[in-house]
Design an enzyme around this catalytic site. Structure first.
Site, PDB file in Angstrom:
ATOM      1  N   LYS A 162       5.609  -1.559   2.177  1.00 61.60           N
ATOM      2  CA  LYS A 162       5.028  -2.014   3.206  1.00 61.60           C
ATOM      3  C   LYS A 162       4.968  -3.660   3.396  1.00 61.60           C
ATOM      4  O   LYS A 162       5.084  -3.975   4.493  1.00 61.60           O
ATOM      5  CB  LYS A 162       3.546  -1.185   3.397  1.00 61.60           C
ATOM      6  CG  LYS A 162       2.563  -1.845   4.495  1.00 61.60           C
ATOM      7  CD  LYS A 162       1.259  -0.928   4.157  1.00 61.60           C
ATOM      8  CE  LYS A 162       0.538  -1.485   5.282  1.00 61.60           C
ATOM      9  NZ  LYS A 162      -0.712  -0.755   5.549  1.00 61.60           N
ATOM     10  N   GLN A 163       4.703  -4.363   2.194  1.00 57.32           N
ATOM     11  CA  GLN A 163       4.727  -5.577   2.449  1.00 57.32           C
ATOM     12  C   GLN A 163       5.097  -6.251   0.991  1.00 57.32           C
ATOM     13  O   GLN A 163       5.041  -5.544   0.105  1.00 57.32           O
ATOM     14  CB  GLN A 163       3.299  -6.277   2.716  1.00 57.32           C
ATOM     15  CG  GLN A 163       2.102  -5.567   1.551  1.00 57.32           C
ATOM     16  CD  GLN A 163       0.934  -5.955   2.448  1.00 57.32           C
ATOM     17  OE1 GLN A 163       0.864  -6.989   3.153  1.00 57.32           O
ATOM     18  NE2 GLN A 163      -0.135  -5.499   1.779  1.00 57.32           N
TER      19      GLN A 163
ATOM     20  N   GLU B  72       0.646  -1.336   0.009  1.00 57.00           N
ATOM     21  CA  GLU B  72      -0.028   0.029   0.012  1.00 57.00           C
ATOM     22  C   GLU B  72       0.735   1.164   0.144  1.00 57.00           C
ATOM     23  O   GLU B  72       0.414   2.348  -0.166  1.00 57.00           O
ATOM     24  CB  GLU B  72      -0.923   0.027   1.195  1.00 57.00           C
ATOM     25  CG  GLU B  72      -1.983  -1.181   0.914  1.00 57.00           C
ATOM     26  CD  GLU B  72      -2.804  -1.513   2.328  1.00 57.00           C
ATOM     27  OE1 GLU B  72      -1.903  -1.080   3.431  1.00 57.00           O
ATOM     28  OE2 GLU B  72      -3.827  -2.012   2.212  1.00 57.00           O
TER      29      GLU B  72
END
Length: 115
Positions: free
Chosen positions: A77-78, A14
């Site tokens: 973020k990931q 995100e």
């Protein structure tokens, strides 16, 4: 192949607002292939779109850039790229899978989800 694009997406990472997220493009490809395979009357454009979607890969570094224009070292973020290996089971060598895992582990925000 490689002429189809998905622009202006927020992928599972995100922090990114990008074009041609490698994860998003591959999931779109799978979805279009599934629709083509299960439909009694598939639209020929589905297969054309599926096979044309850009699937980013850096041959020199043997890894998948997260999105078009991704700069190595940028915090994420990931690590949605690692989902290509599992559960999506994208065909790739063990070396590429290890490169993706090792690289994205080094730039994933420690406060992000533990993908």
């Amino acid at each position: 192949a490689g002429a189809g694009h998905i622009y202006k997406v927020v992928p599972p990472d995100e922090y990114a607002f990008c074009n041609d997220s490698v994860y998003t493009n591959y999931v779109a490809k799978l979805s279009l292939e599934f629709a083509t395979n299960v439909s009694n009357n598939p639209n020929p454009q589905w297969q054309k779109a599926s096979s044309s979607l850009v699937q980013l890969f850096d041959e020199a570094k043997q890894y998948h850039p997260e999105y078009d224009g991704y700069q190595q070292g940028t915090k994420i973020k990931q690590a949605d790229v690692v989902l290509l290996g599992f559960p999506l089971m994208v065909p790739m060598s063990k070396e590429v899978r290890a490169n993706d895992l090792k690289y994205y582990a080094s730039v994933t925000d420690e406060n992000g989800p533990a993908m």
